[in-house]
Design a protein around this motif. Structure first.
Motif, PDB file in Angstrom:
ATOM      1  N   ASP A  94      -0.715   6.410  -4.757  1.00 21.62           N
ATOM      2  CA  ASP A  94       0.430   5.639  -4.255  1.00 21.62           C
ATOM      3  C   ASP A  94       0.159   4.154  -4.493  1.00 21.62           C
ATOM      4  O   ASP A  94      -0.947   3.762  -4.889  1.00 21.62           O
ATOM      5  CB  ASP A  94       0.731   5.959  -2.789  1.00 21.62           C
ATOM      6  N   GLN A  95       1.185   3.344  -4.232  1.00 20.54           N
ATOM      7  CA  GLN A  95       1.099   1.915  -4.557  1.00 20.54           C
ATOM      8  C   GLN A  95       0.048   1.206  -3.705  1.00 20.54           C
ATOM      9  O   GLN A  95      -0.559   0.249  -4.160  1.00 20.54           O
ATOM     10  CB  GLN A  95       2.486   1.267  -4.393  1.00 20.54           C
ATOM     11  N   VAL A  98      -3.159   1.679  -5.454  1.00 19.16           N
ATOM     12  CA  VAL A  98      -3.152   0.821  -6.647  1.00 19.16           C
ATOM     13  C   VAL A  98      -3.473  -0.618  -6.239  1.00 19.16           C
ATOM     14  O   VAL A  98      -4.306  -1.279  -6.872  1.00 19.16           O
ATOM     15  CB  VAL A  98      -1.780   0.894  -7.369  1.00 19.16           C
ATOM     16  N   ARG A  99      -2.833  -1.097  -5.171  1.00 20.16           N
ATOM     17  CA  ARG A  99      -3.108  -2.465  -4.682  1.00 20.16           C
ATOM     18  C   ARG A  99      -4.570  -2.644  -4.321  1.00 20.16           C
ATOM     19  O   ARG A  99      -5.179  -3.663  -4.658  1.00 20.16           O
ATOM     20  CB  ARG A  99      -2.235  -2.786  -3.454  1.00 20.16           C
ATOM     21  N   ALA A 150      -0.755   0.471 -13.920  1.00 20.51           N
ATOM     22  CA  ALA A 150      -0.271   0.186 -12.562  1.00 20.51           C
ATOM     23  C   ALA A 150      -1.131  -0.885 -11.888  1.00 20.51           C
ATOM     24  O   ALA A 150      -0.602  -1.734 -11.157  1.00 20.51           O
ATOM     25  CB  ALA A 150      -0.269   1.467 -11.728  1.00 20.51           C
ATOM     26  N   GLU A 168       9.288  -6.779  -4.852  1.00 21.91           N
ATOM     27  CA  GLU A 168       8.686  -5.467  -4.651  1.00 21.91           C
ATOM     28  C   GLU A 168       8.268  -5.280  -3.195  1.00 21.91           C
ATOM     29  O   GLU A 168       8.450  -4.210  -2.643  1.00 21.91           O
ATOM     30  CB  GLU A 168       7.463  -5.344  -5.561  1.00 21.91           C
TER      31      GLU A 168
END
Ligand code: 9WO
Length: 230
Positions: A94-95, A98-99, A150, A168
Motif C-alpha cells: 500500500d502507499q 511505499v512512503r 512507486a 495526493e
C-alpha cells in the motif's frame, strides 16, 4: 544522499527497462537514486551456472536453490534498507509502505522465478514478502519495476511540482476523481460545467465528492477505511 536499490535477478537485462525513461530515468541521471543489478547466476558454483532444482516432496516445476540465492544476498550484505521478495504470498503493498521505503535509505529486491525460492533462505535473511495483488507473474521482475517506480516518484526532488503530492495527501485513501482536458466538448460529451466555472472552492468540493463516489462504488474496502479516518 541518494536512495539506492539493489535488484537480485537471473534476468538483469530487464533493468532498468521502464525505470530508465521519463521521471525515474531523469531522477537517476540527476543522482537522486541508483539501481544496481546483481545476477544471481553469477553465484552458482557449477560450470552450468544452475540456479534451480526440483522440489522436495515432488510436484511440478523448479525451486531456486538456497545456496545460490544466499551467496547473491551475501554479496550485498550491509546495504541499507530491507530485503524485499515480491510474491503473491506477500503482504499487500500500500502507499503507506511505499512512503516508508522512500523515506529510508533504499532497499534490496529479490526477484524469484520458477515456483519460487527455497523457504530457508527467506527465513535466514529476514526477507520481507510483498505482493502487488492477487495474480501470478512468470517472475518477480515486473513487480520489482512497479515497486521501485512507486518509491522513486516520492523521493525529494523527483516530482518537479510538489503540488501533485499535496493533492495526493488531500485525496489520501481515496481513488482519483475524473480528469478532463480540452476540448470542452468531445464527441458530444461535455466536461462538467463546474470545472469551467473558475470557482475554485466549488471545483475542490466537486472533486472531493467524485473521489468519494468512485471509492464507494469501486472499492468498498478502501471506503470503509476512509470513513473510519474522517
Ligand atoms: C508458480 C506456480 C506454478 C504452479 C503452481 C503454483 C505456482 N505458483 C507460482 C508462483 O507463485 N511463482 C512465483 C513467480 C514465484 C515468485 C516470483 N514469481 C512471481 C511474483 N509471480 N508473481 C509475482 C508477484 C509479485 C508481486 N505481486 C504480484 C505477483
Amino acid at each position: 544522499m541518494s536512495w539506492d536499490v539493489r535488484v537480485l535477478t537471473i534476468f538483469p537485462e530487464m533493468f532498468p527497462g521502464p525505470l530508465g525513461e521519463s521521471l525515474a530515468g531523469k531522477a537517476a541521471a540527476d543522482g537522486l537514486w541508483s539501481l544496481r543489478t546483481v545476477n544471481i547466476r553469477d553465484f552458482a558454483p557449477d560450470r552450468h551456472a544452475t540456479v534451480d532444482d526440483s522440489p522436495f516432496g515432488g510436484g511440478p516445476g523448479m525451486v531456486m536453490r538456497p545456496d545460490v540465492v544466499h551467496a547473491a544476498l551475501e554479496s550485498v550484505a550491509g546495504a541499507p534498507g530491507p530485503v524485499i521478495y515480491l510474491t503473491p504470498r506477500g503482504r499487500p503493498l500500500d502507499q503507506e509502505t511505499v512512503r516508508g521505503l522512500a523515506r529510508g535509505a533504499g532497499m534490496t529486491v529479490l526477484c524469484g522465478r520458477y515456483e519460487g525460492v527455497d523457504e530457508r533462505v527467506l527465513e535466514a535473511h529476514d526477507v520481507v514478502e510483498v505482493s502487488l495483488g492477487d495474480f501470478v507473474l512468470s517472475g518477480g521482475e515486473p513487480a520489482a519495476i512497479a515497486l521501485i517506480d512507486a518509491c522513486v516518484r516520492l523521493l525529494p526532488g523527483v516530482m518537479g511540482a510538489e503540488e501533485s503530492l499535496e493533492e495526493e495527501s488531500f485525496q489520501a485513501g481515496l481513488l482519483e476523481y475524473p480528469h478532463y482536458t480540452r476540448p470542452a466538448e468531445w464527441q458530444g460529451r461535455r466536461v462538467p460545467e463546474v470545472l469551467l466555472s473558475g470557482h475554485h472552492e466549488n471545483i475542490r468540493a466537486w472533486r472531493r465528492e467524485q473521489a468519494e463516489r468512485v471509492t464507494r462504488e469501486r472499492r468498498p474496502d478502501l471506503w470503509a477505511r476512509a470513513v473510519a479516518r474522517i
